[in-house]
Motif scaffolding. Structure first.
Motif, PDB file in Angstrom:
ATOM      1  N   PRO A 185      -3.791   6.132  -3.732  1.00 57.96           N
ATOM      2  CA  PRO A 185      -2.339   6.174  -3.502  1.00 57.96           C
ATOM      3  C   PRO A 185      -1.863   5.107  -2.496  1.00 57.96           C
ATOM      4  CG  PRO A 185      -3.200   8.399  -3.574  1.00 57.96           C
ATOM      5  CD  PRO A 185      -4.393   7.472  -3.567  1.00 57.96           C
ATOM      6  N   GLU A 186      -2.668   4.793  -1.507  1.00 52.36           N
ATOM      7  CA  GLU A 186      -2.292   3.743  -0.558  1.00 52.36           C
ATOM      8  C   GLU A 186      -2.275   2.372  -1.227  1.00 52.36           C
ATOM      9  OE1 GLU A 186      -3.752   5.349   3.764  1.00 52.36           O
ATOM     10  OE2 GLU A 186      -5.325   4.745   2.335  1.00 52.36           O
TER      11      GLU A 186
ATOM     12  N   GLY B 240       1.501  -1.899  -3.961  1.00 49.28           N
ATOM     13  CA  GLY B 240       1.804  -2.704  -5.132  1.00 49.28           C
ATOM     14  C   GLY B 240       0.690  -2.848  -6.159  1.00 49.28           C
ATOM     15  N   MET B 241      -0.462  -2.256  -5.919  1.00 53.20           N
ATOM     16  CA  MET B 241      -1.559  -2.340  -6.892  1.00 53.20           C
ATOM     17  C   MET B 241      -1.212  -1.457  -8.088  1.00 53.20           C
ATOM     18  SD  MET B 241      -4.866  -3.409  -7.154  1.00 53.20           S
ATOM     19  CE  MET B 241      -5.962  -3.208  -8.532  1.00 53.20           C
ATOM     20  N   ALA B 242      -1.327  -2.011  -9.269  1.00 48.25           N
ATOM     21  CA  ALA B 242      -1.043  -1.253 -10.493  1.00 48.25           C
ATOM     22  C   ALA B 242      -2.149  -1.504 -11.501  1.00 48.25           C
ATOM     23  CB  ALA B 242       0.299  -1.671 -11.069  1.00 48.25           C
ATOM     24  N   LEU B 243      -2.418  -0.506 -12.304  1.00 44.79           N
ATOM     25  CA  LEU B 243      -3.419  -0.634 -13.356  1.00 44.79           C
ATOM     26  C   LEU B 243      -2.752  -1.072 -14.652  1.00 44.79           C
ATOM     27  CD1 LEU B 243      -5.429   2.690 -12.867  1.00 44.79           C
ATOM     28  CD2 LEU B 243      -6.042   0.404 -12.069  1.00 44.79           C
ATOM     29  N   PRO B 244      -3.498  -1.744 -15.516  1.00 46.64           N
ATOM     30  CA  PRO B 244      -2.973  -1.998 -16.858  1.00 46.64           C
ATOM     31  C   PRO B 244      -2.633  -0.660 -17.520  1.00 46.64           C
ATOM     32  CG  PRO B 244      -4.943  -3.308 -16.470  1.00 46.64           C
ATOM     33  CD  PRO B 244      -4.815  -2.361 -15.310  1.00 46.64           C
ATOM     34  N   THR B 245      -1.708  -0.659 -18.453  1.00 47.45           N
ATOM     35  CA  THR B 245      -1.203   0.582 -19.031  1.00 47.45           C
ATOM     36  C   THR B 245      -2.275   1.416 -19.711  1.00 47.45           C
ATOM     37  OG1 THR B 245      -0.581  -0.589 -21.048  1.00 47.45           O
ATOM     38  CG2 THR B 245       1.122  -0.316 -19.382  1.00 47.45           C
TER      39      THR B 245
ATOM     40  N   ALA C  77     -11.369   9.016 -10.718  1.00 50.92           N
ATOM     41  CA  ALA C  77     -11.784   9.486  -9.396  1.00 50.92           C
ATOM     42  C   ALA C  77     -11.717   8.321  -8.416  1.00 50.92           C
ATOM     43  CB  ALA C  77     -13.207  10.039  -9.444  1.00 50.92           C
ATOM     44  N   SER C  78     -11.457   8.645  -7.171  1.00 49.93           N
ATOM     45  CA  SER C  78     -11.497   7.620  -6.122  1.00 49.93           C
ATOM     46  C   SER C  78     -11.595   8.305  -4.776  1.00 49.93           C
ATOM     47  CB  SER C  78     -10.253   6.729  -6.175  1.00 49.93           C
ATOM     48  OG  SER C  78      -9.122   7.438  -5.752  1.00 49.93           O
ATOM     49  N   ASN C  79     -12.186   7.594  -3.835  1.00 45.01           N
ATOM     50  CA  ASN C  79     -12.176   8.037  -2.453  1.00 45.01           C
ATOM     51  C   ASN C  79     -12.427   6.842  -1.554  1.00 45.01           C
ATOM     52  OD1 ASN C  79     -15.005   7.680  -2.137  1.00 45.01           O
ATOM     53  ND2 ASN C  79     -15.388   9.725  -2.935  1.00 45.01           N
TER      54      ASN C  79
ATOM     55  N   TRP D 194     -15.802   2.640  -0.239  1.00 44.24           N
ATOM     56  CA  TRP D 194     -14.778   3.066  -1.189  1.00 44.24           C
ATOM     57  C   TRP D 194     -15.439   3.247  -2.544  1.00 44.24           C
ATOM     58  CZ3 TRP D 194     -13.696   0.062  -5.485  1.00 44.24           C
ATOM     59  CH2 TRP D 194     -14.048  -1.276  -5.425  1.00 44.24           C
ATOM     60  N   TYR D 195     -14.828   4.065  -3.371  1.00 41.51           N
ATOM     61  CA  TYR D 195     -15.348   4.373  -4.710  1.00 41.51           C
ATOM     62  C   TYR D 195     -14.165   4.515  -5.657  1.00 41.51           C
ATOM     63  CZ  TYR D 195     -17.158   7.187  -8.569  1.00 41.51           C
ATOM     64  OH  TYR D 195     -17.468   7.658  -9.816  1.00 41.51           O
ATOM     65  N   MET D 196     -14.320   3.990  -6.862  1.00 45.94           N
ATOM     66  CA  MET D 196     -13.283   4.169  -7.874  1.00 45.94           C
ATOM     67  C   MET D 196     -13.936   4.253  -9.250  1.00 45.94           C
ATOM     68  SD  MET D 196      -9.786   2.115  -8.601  1.00 45.94           S
ATOM     69  CE  MET D 196      -8.954   2.948  -7.261  1.00 45.94           C
ATOM     70  N   LYS D 197     -13.400   5.151 -10.058  1.00 48.10           N
ATOM     71  CA  LYS D 197     -13.859   5.343 -11.434  1.00 48.10           C
ATOM     72  C   LYS D 197     -12.638   5.219 -12.349  1.00 48.10           C
ATOM     73  CE  LYS D 197     -16.765   8.585 -13.965  1.00 48.10           C
ATOM     74  NZ  LYS D 197     -17.387   9.920 -13.864  1.00 48.10           N
TER      75      LYS D 197
END
Length: 119
Positions: free
Chosen positions: A58-59, A64-69, A75-77, A83-86
């Motif tokens: 969310p931060e 301004g970070m956005a994912l492609p549609t 998941a993320s933390n 940091w971790y992102m799935k």
């Protein structure tokens, strides 16, 4: 008899073509999701420099970070040192995850782990 052989050959060629097309789509999807994770690395690095910790998803979105549609965060933390992102590509079912560490020198120090899941 020859028409049965020809029909079998046509079906085989069609099946191989569909399989190769599916593999190419999956490979493109993996490339796109890993590219997104590289952009996340860059954003995390900038956030860490300013805030002495990594950002939550969310931060990053708020900055301004956005994912492609077609991509979704599964998941993320984040903590002070990791940091971790799935992410999941909804069009192909490809799921890639990645971690980042405090002492990573480049976005290529850690490669994403990717798999194809059921849609």
């Amino acid at each position: 008899m020859s028409s049965v052989v020809v029909a079998f050959l046509l079906l085989t060629v069609a099946a191989v073509g569909l399989h190769l097309n599916g593999n190419a789509r999956t490979d493109r999807s993996v490339g796109q999701v890993t590219g997104t994770l590289t952009r996340v690395y860059e954003q995390q690095t900038a956030f860490r420099i300013l805030n002495q910790r990594f950002a939550t998803w969310p931060e990053l979105e708020a900055r301004g970070m956005a994912l492609p549609t077609e991509q979704r965060v599964l998941a993320s933390n984040a903590s002070r040192s990791h940091w971790y992102m799935k992410l999941r590509d909804t069009s192909t079912g490809v799921v890639c995850s990645r971690t980042g560490e405090l002492f990573d020198d480049s976005p290529f120090d850690r490669q994403p782990s990717c798999a194809t899941s059921a849609r």
